[in-house]
Design a protein around this motif. Structure first.
Motif, mmCIF file in Angstrom:
data_model
loop_
_atom_site.group_PDB
_atom_site.id
_atom_site.type_symbol
_atom_site.label_atom_id
_atom_site.label_comp_id
_atom_site.label_asym_id
_atom_site.label_seq_id
_atom_site.Cartn_x
_atom_site.Cartn_y
_atom_site.Cartn_z
ATOM 1 N N SER A 1 21.879 88.638 9.230
ATOM 2 C CA SER A 1 21.335 87.702 8.250
ATOM 3 C C SER A 1 20.815 88.391 6.989
ATOM 4 O O SER A 1 20.575 87.716 6.005
ATOM 5 C CB SER A 1 20.227 86.841 8.892
ATOM 6 O OG SER A 1 19.311 87.655 9.547
ATOM 7 N N TYR B 1 9.918 90.417 8.209
ATOM 8 C CA TYR B 1 11.025 89.473 8.115
ATOM 9 C C TYR B 1 11.149 88.653 9.402
ATOM 10 O O TYR B 1 11.300 87.428 9.356
ATOM 11 C CB TYR B 1 12.324 90.215 7.830
ATOM 12 C CG TYR B 1 13.508 89.287 7.756
ATOM 13 C CD1 TYR B 1 13.801 88.604 6.576
ATOM 14 C CD2 TYR B 1 14.313 89.056 8.860
ATOM 15 C CE1 TYR B 1 14.867 87.721 6.495
ATOM 16 C CE2 TYR B 1 15.387 88.188 8.806
ATOM 17 C CZ TYR B 1 15.664 87.520 7.621
ATOM 18 O OH TYR B 1 16.714 86.645 7.563
ATOM 19 N N SER C 1 10.313 84.751 8.920
ATOM 20 C CA SER C 1 11.423 83.809 9.011
ATOM 21 C C SER C 1 11.422 83.066 10.344
ATOM 22 O O SER C 1 11.966 81.978 10.451
ATOM 23 C CB SER C 1 12.755 84.545 8.823
ATOM 24 O OG SER C 1 13.017 85.337 9.961
ATOM 25 N N LYS D 1 21.019 79.601 12.887
ATOM 26 C CA LYS D 1 20.251 80.660 12.250
ATOM 27 C C LYS D 1 18.755 80.467 12.476
ATOM 28 O O LYS D 1 18.034 81.415 12.781
ATOM 29 C CB LYS D 1 20.558 80.708 10.754
ATOM 30 C CG LYS D 1 19.974 81.944 10.162
ATOM 31 C CD LYS D 1 20.491 82.316 8.825
ATOM 32 C CE LYS D 1 19.749 83.586 8.456
ATOM 33 N NZ LYS D 1 19.381 83.671 7.078
ATOM 34 N N ALA D 2 18.324 79.220 12.332
ATOM 35 C CA ALA D 2 16.905 78.942 12.537
ATOM 36 C C ALA D 2 16.502 79.246 13.975
ATOM 37 O O ALA D 2 15.440 79.841 14.244
ATOM 38 C CB ALA D 2 16.612 77.472 12.217
ATOM 39 N N SER E 1 16.241 82.947 14.416
ATOM 40 C CA SER E 1 15.000 83.466 13.832
ATOM 41 C C SER E 1 13.837 83.205 14.760
ATOM 42 O O SER E 1 13.028 84.103 15.042
ATOM 43 C CB SER E 1 14.702 82.806 12.487
ATOM 44 O OG SER E 1 15.808 82.889 11.653
#
Lengths: 274, 310, 294
Positions: free
Chosen positions: B148, C31, C35, C259-260, C263
């Protein structure tokens, strides 16, 4: 180098001088016969045959590396893993240096206290009680009783009786060493071996420890390695002088310190050694 | 009250509870140890037997396997031989390992020197716990961040897909950095204090002392740290697989998709049939991986032995 | 250039390197947390994942991770303990011992993907355990054994030999001395080692994708009979863990919020590791204090 026996003439100093200790009241409990100890190929102890009388304190003295600690640790076979011990160790008529002797049972009769106090990371009470529990003594009142008598005999009871649950690691050096003695006598041994037990202690603790040992000798046969000659003179009946892996002189303590027969002993006790 | 010697001898020769427990304890603890050794033997044996099947059962030439550039086990080439050239993956694995070690080494040793020699206080309080914590971060997390952050960044700078050796190197660099730093710091800590004091007393500056005395004395330990980091990089599977692009081609540039032994293994093993050539060829890759980890192990031992001799 | 100037430059450069490394590491952790943390909620932690829709959670994966961790620890701890005791207390310094130590070192340096593949071959295929918790727990055990053995051995090493002599002199066997005197005293440091290795096991994925599998079938959290197929405790069911989940949805995830979820999962994973670390330090210190004071 000349052997001292080569140059000794009758009437002057002999090379070795060994007496037989003990009498009717103090029979021989432990003795070694033809004992030799090897570390690998190196012989650390060659002529070290001694007899020990019951209820007496025998001191083993000599310079470091003279073999006195090696000798002591051979007596209850603590050196088995690192050294080869040949010869016989006679305990009340039984050779305990045979391979089929159960060393654990033997060590309960011939206990040992070490140079540095080594209390276990347990409470004061458990330091003494846990080995008993492993041997099947589990009744609380019986354990309490043994803990108390052992601590009393080691002259520690009055100081710790209110904090038996406290960690033994919090004790001072002198107290810890007396706890180790209490721990050793709790299993009711016959002979007590002490390897320079006071060398890590301050003078006050040392003198308390000596008082304790003098009281303990009515119950036990005590053999103590010490590098402190005053200590040997103060507490022991007999003294053995070790030099280069051999016992050079063994006699009553007063003889050793006032009238040594062997020249090297004389040099050592008068401080002219080395 | 007093016992006869015979009685006493009998008592002393009776097998005590302690003696029985001792035998039991020895047997139990030894069995545990043997179990671990058996696991090691089994792993090596199984992987070797599967990995060698490509050459024994499927008769692939070992040299073709090691030097061939085309990896496509389901197809056959012009000569009718299966395409099982593993060179591109072997090169990919070595390239990514060496590159990440080259980048990580100065950073790791520099940081270790800083935390041990220049600012021991801050080193012990902040840097050391932080690096030790980062050693424990799971590799998938490194892979996810690579995916990412690193891959989009590479894409925006160099164009293309962003997947490739460069992204893989970046991810592995960050991943092995804490390990190598922490082990380097251990190596520096093992240098006796009086070395430094002697050097400073002779009028050397701090840097001269660090460079000429401390680093020299710690060289075997520092080398071990770097080789250890390389072994970790070489064997890392998922973090690399996520960012390298998984194209079993000879790498033409650092920003084209490529593949490593581990990445092909992780993606391939689930899609092949046990016992087929395609599957056996993958096990051969696993065998290469295993042999390389033995080589790294050997190097670390040799360094250790040399260090002791000095 | 004289040596003083050189010294200043070199130290300046070292400051720069250390600063840069701290920056990289902080950015990394920063990060992950920045995130990921906003995605973490009670809902996220407890609901099952969704394959095609957004709004899925990681409940089952989280449970699987802990269940596998506990099983792997239960299997590996006694073995590692026994092996460490033999190596440290009994083994003589000879070539056999050396060989055994080499074998353990080899196991610890094997890439985890190789360990996973062996687990696949042996447990999943040969022993027909399938993709299951049990297969995964064995793979994790192999992965964990060498390090745990080493760490327990180091813990035994911290206990003074005088303690061993003390036990032997009381007529205890070596085994009794180790189990009754040495191990209790070594508990703080053994515990620290166990928790730290638990952190490693918790985050491991490569050894699991072909052993515990990559799917997380729905579980019925009311059914605690380990023999039922939908019971969380059933050791024969496939079990995707949190770490595997992160890899899986990034490689072939088809839910829109992959993606969330990654994270959020990464943040949870890192926080869990952080907690393991802190717990190890705290418990180790505390137990040690309790052991040595009143």
């Amino acid at each position: 180098m000349f052997m001292s026996s080569d140059i000794a003439t009758p009437g002057t100093t002999p090379e070795r001088h060994i007496v037989q200790p003990g009498d009717a009241q103090h029979p021989i409990v432990l003795s070694t016969e033809d004992l030799h100890v090897f570390y690998g190929d190196k012989e650390a102890l060659s002529e070290g045959d001694l007899k020990f009388a019951r209820n007496q304190i025998t001191a083993l003295i000599g310079a470091s590396g003279s073999g006195k600690s090696t000798f002591l640790r051979s007596l209850n076979r603590m050196n088995d893993r690192i050294a080869t011990v040949k010869g016989r160790i006679m305990y009340r008529g039984v050779d305990i240096n045979q391979p089929d002797i159960d060393v654990y049972e033997m060590r309960r009769r011939i206990g040992m206290v070490f140079q540095r106090p080594n209390p276990f990371a347990k409470s004061i009470y458990d330091n003494i009680a846990f080995a008993l529990r492993l041997r099947g003594i589990t009744a609380k009142n019986k354990l309490d009783e043994i803990v108390e008598t052992s601590l009393r005999q080691a002259a520690l009871w009055d100081q710790v009786k209110d904090e038996l649950d406290k960690s033994a690691l919090a004790l001072s050096g002198g107290q810890a060493q007396r706890l180790c003695i209490a721990r050793a006598i709790a299993v009711k041994p016959d002979v007590l071996l002490l390897d320079e037990p006071a060398s890590a202690l301050d003078p006050v603790s040392t003198s308390q420890l000596e008082d304790t040992l003098l009281k303990l000798k009515q119950h036990y046969t005590i053999i103590i390695v010490t590098h402190n000659m005053q200590q040997a003179a103060r507490i022991s009946e007999y003294t053995a002088f070790f030099n280069q892996g051999r016992v050079l002189e063994y006699d009553t303590t007063s003889q050793i310190f006032t009238n040594p027969q062997v020249q090297v002993t004389s040099d050592y006790v008068s401080g002219n050694f080395g | 009250m007093t016992k006869s010697p015979e009685q006493l001898e009998q008592e002393l020769k009776r097998r005590s509870k302690a003696a029985k427990l001792e035998i039991w304890g020895r047997v139990v603890s030894f069995s545990a140890l043997i179990l671990i050794v058996a696991v090691v033997v089994a792993i090596i044996g199984f992987v070797a037997s599967k990995g060698l099947a490509t050459f024994t059962t499927n008769h692939v030439n070992l040299w073709d396997f090691l030097s061939g550039k085309n990896w496509n086990p389901s197809l056959t080439d012009a000569h009718g031989k299966p395409e099982v050239g593993a060179l591109s993956m072997i090169v990919g694995s070595f390239l990514i390992t060496v590159l990440s070690a080259i980048v990580a080494t100065p950073f790791a040793i520099g940081t270790a020197v800083f935390m041990n020699e220049i600012s021991p206080n801050r080193g012990a309080k902040i840097l050391q716990p932080v690096t030790e914590l980062l050693v424990g971060i799971p590799s998938v997390v490194y892979g996810f961040i690579g995916l990412s952050v690193v891959v989009p960044f590479t894409r925006s700078v160099f164009g293309g897909s962003g997947f490739g050796i460069l992204s893989g190197t970046c991810v592995l660099f960050v991943m092995i950095l804490p390990t190598v730093t922490s082990m380097s710091a251990d190596a520096l800590r093992a240098v006796p204090r009086y070395y430094r004091e002697a050097s400073l007393a002779l009028g050397a500056t701090q840097w001269q002392t660090i460079y000429k005395v401390v680093l020299r004395a710690a060289t075997p330990g520092l080398m071990t740290a770097v080789v250890f980091g390389m072994a970790r990089a070489f064997g890392e599977a998922l973090a690399v697989q996520m960012v390298i692009g998984n194209a079993a081609l000879m790498p033409q540039s650092l920003v084209d998709p490529a593949a490593t032994l581990t990445s092909v293994l992780t993606t391939g093993i689930g899609n092949t049939v046990m016992g087929s050539l395609q599957n056996n060829a993958l096990w051969s890759l696993a065998l290469v991986l295993l042999l390389m980890s033995l080589v790294f192990n050997l190097i670390i031992r040799l360094i250790g032995r040399k260090g002791r001799l000095q | 250039m004289n040596s003083k100037v050189q010294n200043k430059i070199a130290i300046g450069v070292l400051y720069g390197i250390a600063g840069l490394v701290v920056l990289i590491l902080l950015a990394l952790v920063g990060y992950i947390l920045v995130s990921g943390l906003p995605k973490v909620s009670w809902h996220f932690l407890t609901t099952p994942a969704k394959a095609f829709l957004k709004g899925g959670g990681i409940g089952i994966q989280l449970f699987n991770s802990f269940y596998l961790l506990i099983l792997a620890m239960l299997i590996s701890f006694p073995i590692a303990l026994g092996a460490a005791i033999y190596l440290y207390e009994y083994a003589k310094d000879n070539w056999v011992t050396n060989l055994v130590r080499t074998a353990i070192e080899i196991l610890s340096s094997l890439p985890s993907v190789v360990v996973g593949l062996f687990g696949f071959l042996f447990f999943v295929v040969k022993l027909r355990l399938g993709f299951s918790i049990l297969s995964g727990a064995f793979a994790l055990t192999f992965f964990n054994l060498p390090l745990l053995t080493r760490s327990i051995e180091d813990s035994l090493h911290t206990i003074d030999d005088k303690q061993r002599e003390g036990g032997l002199a009381l007529g205890l066997s070596r085994w009794e001395t180790v189990t009754r005197v040495i191990l209790p005293a070594a508990v703080p440091s053994i515990l620290t080692g166990v928790i730290l290795s638990a952190g490693r096991v918790f985050g491991e994925a490569a050894a699991l994708i072909y052993t515990a599998g990559q799917s997380a079938p729905a579980l019925n959290f009311m059914d605690w009979n380990p023999f039922n197929i939908s019971s969380p405790l059933n050791p024969m069911r496939p079990a995707e863990t949190l770490a595997v989940h992160i890899w899986k949805i990034n490689s072939e995830g088809i839910m829109p919020d992959a993606k969330a979820i990654s994270s959020g999962s990464s943040a949870v994973l890192v926080i869990a590791i952080l907690l393991f670390n802190l717990a190890a330090r705290y418990l180790g210190k505390r137990l040690y204090k309790r052991l040595t004071s009143a």
